[in-house]
Design a protein around this motif. Sequence first.
Motif, PDB file in Angstrom:
ATOM      1  N   ARG A  12       0.837  -1.212   0.000  1.00  0.00           N
ATOM      2  CA  ARG A  12       0.000   0.000   0.000  1.00  0.00           C
ATOM      3  C   ARG A  12       0.867   1.256   0.000  1.00  0.00           C
ATOM      4  N   PHE A  13       0.442   2.228  -0.772  1.00  0.00           N
ATOM      5  CA  PHE A  13       1.059   3.548  -0.814  1.00  0.00           C
ATOM      6  C   PHE A  13      -0.044   4.545  -0.482  1.00  0.00           C
ATOM      7  N   GLU A  14       0.054   5.192   0.653  1.00  0.00           N
ATOM      8  CA  GLU A  14      -1.014   6.082   1.128  1.00  0.00           C
ATOM      9  C   GLU A  14      -1.038   7.442   0.435  1.00  0.00           C
ATOM     10  N   ALA A  15       0.122   7.942   0.005  1.00  0.00           N
ATOM     11  CA  ALA A  15       0.206   9.308  -0.526  1.00  0.00           C
ATOM     12  C   ALA A  15       0.459   9.366  -2.028  1.00  0.00           C
ATOM     13  N   GLY A  16       0.370   8.249  -2.732  1.00  0.00           N
ATOM     14  CA  GLY A  16       0.654   8.212  -4.159  1.00  0.00           C
ATOM     15  C   GLY A  16       1.794   7.253  -4.447  1.00  0.00           C
ATOM     16  N   ILE A  17       1.946   6.887  -5.716  1.00  0.00           N
ATOM     17  CA  ILE A  17       3.028   5.984  -6.129  1.00  0.00           C
ATOM     18  C   ILE A  17       3.903   6.729  -7.133  1.00  0.00           C
ATOM     19  N   TYR A  18       5.156   6.957  -6.759  1.00  0.00           N
ATOM     20  CA  TYR A  18       6.115   7.633  -7.630  1.00  0.00           C
ATOM     21  C   TYR A  18       7.294   6.694  -7.857  1.00  0.00           C
ATOM     22  N   ALA A  19       7.706   6.513  -9.105  1.00  0.00           N
ATOM     23  CA  ALA A  19       8.848   5.657  -9.429  1.00  0.00           C
ATOM     24  C   ALA A  19      10.026   6.536  -9.831  1.00  0.00           C
ATOM     25  N   LYS A  20      11.134   6.373  -9.137  1.00  0.00           N
ATOM     26  CA  LYS A  20      12.363   7.099  -9.454  1.00  0.00           C
ATOM     27  C   LYS A  20      13.348   6.089 -10.042  1.00  0.00           C
ATOM     28  N   CYS A  21      13.698   6.281 -11.322  1.00  0.00           N
ATOM     29  CA  CYS A  21      14.527   5.317 -12.054  1.00  0.00           C
ATOM     30  C   CYS A  21      15.955   5.829 -12.211  1.00  0.00           C
ATOM     31  N   THR A  22      16.917   4.916 -12.086  1.00  0.00           N
ATOM     32  CA  THR A  22      18.290   5.227 -12.431  1.00  0.00           C
ATOM     33  C   THR A  22      18.717   4.252 -13.514  1.00  0.00           C
ATOM     34  N   GLY A  23      19.375   4.747 -14.531  1.00  0.00           N
ATOM     35  CA  GLY A  23      19.837   3.883 -15.609  1.00  0.00           C
ATOM     36  C   GLY A  23      18.854   3.794 -16.756  1.00  0.00           C
ATOM     37  N   SER A  24      19.063   2.782 -17.594  1.00  0.00           N
ATOM     38  CA  SER A  24      18.313   2.676 -18.842  1.00  0.00           C
ATOM     39  C   SER A  24      17.313   1.530 -18.861  1.00  0.00           C
ATOM     40  N   ALA A  25      17.015   0.958 -17.733  1.00  0.00           N
ATOM     41  CA  ALA A  25      16.090  -0.180 -17.688  1.00  0.00           C
ATOM     42  C   ALA A  25      14.664   0.270 -17.971  1.00  0.00           C
ATOM     43  N   GLU A  26      13.832  -0.697 -18.313  1.00  0.00           N
ATOM     44  CA  GLU A  26      12.398  -0.446 -18.505  1.00  0.00           C
ATOM     45  C   GLU A  26      11.639  -1.469 -17.681  1.00  0.00           C
ATOM     46  N   ILE A  27      10.613  -1.007 -16.965  1.00  0.00           N
ATOM     47  CA  ILE A  27       9.824  -1.920 -16.148  1.00  0.00           C
ATOM     48  C   ILE A  27       8.342  -1.742 -16.463  1.00  0.00           C
ATOM     49  N   THR A  28       7.597  -2.799 -16.234  1.00  0.00           N
ATOM     50  CA  THR A  28       6.149  -2.761 -16.346  1.00  0.00           C
ATOM     51  C   THR A  28       5.586  -2.894 -14.935  1.00  0.00           C
TER      52      THR A  28
END
Length: 89
Positions: A69-85
Amino acid sequence: MVELNHNVVSINSDTLIKGSHGVLVNVYVSKVGSGSNKVEFRNGTTGSAPIECTFFTAAQGTYVGINRRFEAGIYAKCTGSAEITVVFK
């Protein structure tokens, strides 16, 4: 059926996934990065929000049944060149 309200997004850079409370369900590393590349999921709407979990993307990965659970929102911080689903609700 709960699975009918899931959402899916594919990301490769810093992204606001959901602006209000939500649940991180599954993460798939679809394009491998290198070395210490990672994606940090933060509980909020900015890159300075607290980190809830981190996935390293130097190898192919399938992470199912996370249900965090994320109460305040879901933010993804990425480093590098990967891709995720990301599957979330």
